[in-house]
Design an enzyme around this catalytic site. Structure first.
Site, PDB file in Angstrom:
ATOM      1  N   HIS A  71       0.857  -1.195   0.000  1.00 33.58           N
ATOM      2  CA  HIS A  71       0.000   0.000   0.000  1.00 33.58           C
ATOM      3  C   HIS A  71       0.893   1.245   0.000  1.00 33.58           C
ATOM      4  O   HIS A  71       0.651   2.213   0.717  1.00 33.58           O
ATOM      5  CB  HIS A  71      -0.941   0.000   1.202  1.00 33.58           C
ATOM      6  CG  HIS A  71      -1.887  -1.149   1.231  1.00 33.58           C
ATOM      7  ND1 HIS A  71      -3.235  -1.016   1.022  1.00 33.58           N
ATOM      8  CD2 HIS A  71      -1.691  -2.472   1.434  1.00 33.58           C
ATOM      9  CE1 HIS A  71      -3.830  -2.195   1.095  1.00 33.58           C
ATOM     10  NE2 HIS A  71      -2.910  -3.100   1.340  1.00 33.58           N
ATOM     11  N   TYR A 338       2.745  -5.373  10.100  1.00 35.54           N
ATOM     12  CA  TYR A 338       2.688  -3.914  10.028  1.00 35.54           C
ATOM     13  C   TYR A 338       3.778  -3.282  10.889  1.00 35.54           C
ATOM     14  O   TYR A 338       4.396  -2.292  10.516  1.00 35.54           O
ATOM     15  CB  TYR A 338       1.323  -3.413  10.501  1.00 35.54           C
ATOM     16  CG  TYR A 338       0.184  -3.601   9.538  1.00 35.54           C
ATOM     17  CD1 TYR A 338       0.256  -4.488   8.470  1.00 35.54           C
ATOM     18  CD2 TYR A 338      -1.000  -2.902   9.710  1.00 35.54           C
ATOM     19  CE1 TYR A 338      -0.800  -4.662   7.594  1.00 35.54           C
ATOM     20  CE2 TYR A 338      -2.080  -3.068   8.844  1.00 35.54           C
ATOM     21  CZ  TYR A 338      -1.971  -3.952   7.788  1.00 35.54           C
ATOM     22  OH  TYR A 338      -3.027  -4.119   6.933  1.00 35.54           O
TER      23      TYR A 338
END
Length: 361
Positions: A71, A338
């Site tokens: 992303h 993450y």
């Protein structure tokens, strides 16, 4: 949940076209939900770790200092959430009880390169951080697909390996990704959707889904499994197509938000007792009760390289009292992955001036 099945008048893909499309799905799937890592230690003797997962993503996508490992291309948005009050009986979280809660979000293109063309993948993503008056936060990362292709971190990692370049040729084996899906029948619902998915012309006309399930917890301690969606309150005319050019999504967003606030409705879909809660590859049957929990209002954009969203890790397990994660193994994996990606990119902040200059050229 939006029905994305093939329209009755659309001719089916030929076998050759389907195989070619499956061969490219690895690139799409690598981007859909960010970096995953198996953290329970049962994948022995080669335990899957956050480091290994981020490494394979870098192998497949390249390294772009200062950017998220997935992303990577996006834009910050600022706004607030207006509660409707309809979720109060299900959750004690302030976000569902207070009239307004400030929000910092990020629209993104699910791809591993910040320079990828906006039309390169048909999936869009939206991440949000709600900051409650009591200081607790709710962070969520959503995607425009209705389900995840696989149900475990191991399978996701194997998919990344299937699309890694062959050392002998420097290119992925075109048969590897179709072979992977051939041995993973749970990917059927995702593949059915991806066959007809098209790149949208705008970030703001997509519906964004949590895909994973969570629990709402009320003041009495009662739990209700849910999945949520952000549904746009404005849509383009039917048949609108993506414009030409590599960077139309951010330009479109800036133009639209300059004309007035953008609004999305937060829908909470309530699971029945026998619905699969811990497997993001399985959808829930139509007809489940849906609650309108409130409205997301976005009124400003910021560049991602120096905007408020830049240093936010949109970890889906950062949750306030009143919302809890399910036992879906992908949730713990996303959280760990993450964090690893966050540590890598924030250690590269000193390189961002050069990145900004490169982006202007």
């Amino acid at each position: 949940m939006v029905d994305r099945s093939t329209p009755p008048n659309r001719p089916p893909l030929s076998s050759a076209s389907l195989i070619a499309r499956l061969a490219g799905i690895g690139v799409i799937v690598a981007a859909v939900a960010g970096a995953f890592a198996y953290v329970n230690g049962t994948f022995d003797p080669q335990r899957l770790t956050p480091k290994k997962l981020i490494n394979v993503l870098e192998t497949n996508n390249g390294v772009h200092p200062g950017f998220r490992r997935n992303h990577s291309k996006g834009v910050c948005v600022i706004g607030h959430f207006e509660s409707s009050g309809e979720a109060r009986s299900y959750s004690s979280a302030q976000v569902f009880n207070d009239p307004q809660t400030p929000v910092v979000g990020r629209f993104a293109l699910p791809a591993g390169s910040p320079y990828a063309p906006d039309s390169s993948v048909p999936i869009r993503s939206l991440a949000l951080r709600f900051t409650q008056a009591n200081g607790q936060q709710w962070r969520t990362g959503m995607n425009s697909m209705p389900v995840f292709p696989v149900g475990t971190p191991e399978a996701f990692y194997q998919l990344q390996q299937a699309q890694s370049p062959d050392p002998a040729t420097g290119k992925p084996n075109p048969a590897a990704v179709p072979a992977f899906f051939g041995s993973h029948p749970e990917a059927g619902p995702f593949l059915a959707w991806i066959k007809t998915a098209k790149p949208s012309a705008s970030y703001v006309t997509e519906t964004y889904n949590s895909v994973n399930a969570f629990y709402l917890v009320n003041a009495a301690g009662q739990k209700q499994a849910v999945r949520w969606s952000m549904v746009p309150l404005a849509q383009d005319a039917a048949g609108a197509t993506a414009p030409e050019g590599a960077d139309f999504l951010e330009k479109d967003l800036v133009q639209r938000i300059g004309a007035g606030p953008l609004r999305f409705q937060l829908n909470l879909t309530l699971a029945n007792a026998d619905d699969p809660v811990n497997d993001a590859s399985k959808s829930w049957p139509a007809g489940r009760k849906v609650i309108n929990a409130g409205t997301l209002v976005l009124n400003a954009t910021q560049p991602q390289l120096d905007g408020e969203c830049r240093d936010i890790n949109y970890d889906p397990l950062v949750l306030p009292a009143g919302i809890e994660g399910s036992a879906d193994p992908l949730l713990a994996a996303r959280s760990a992955g993450y964090a690893s990606s966050y540590l890598r990119r924030t250690s590269e902040v000193s390189q961002l001036p050069a990145v900004k200059q490169e982006a202007k050229q």
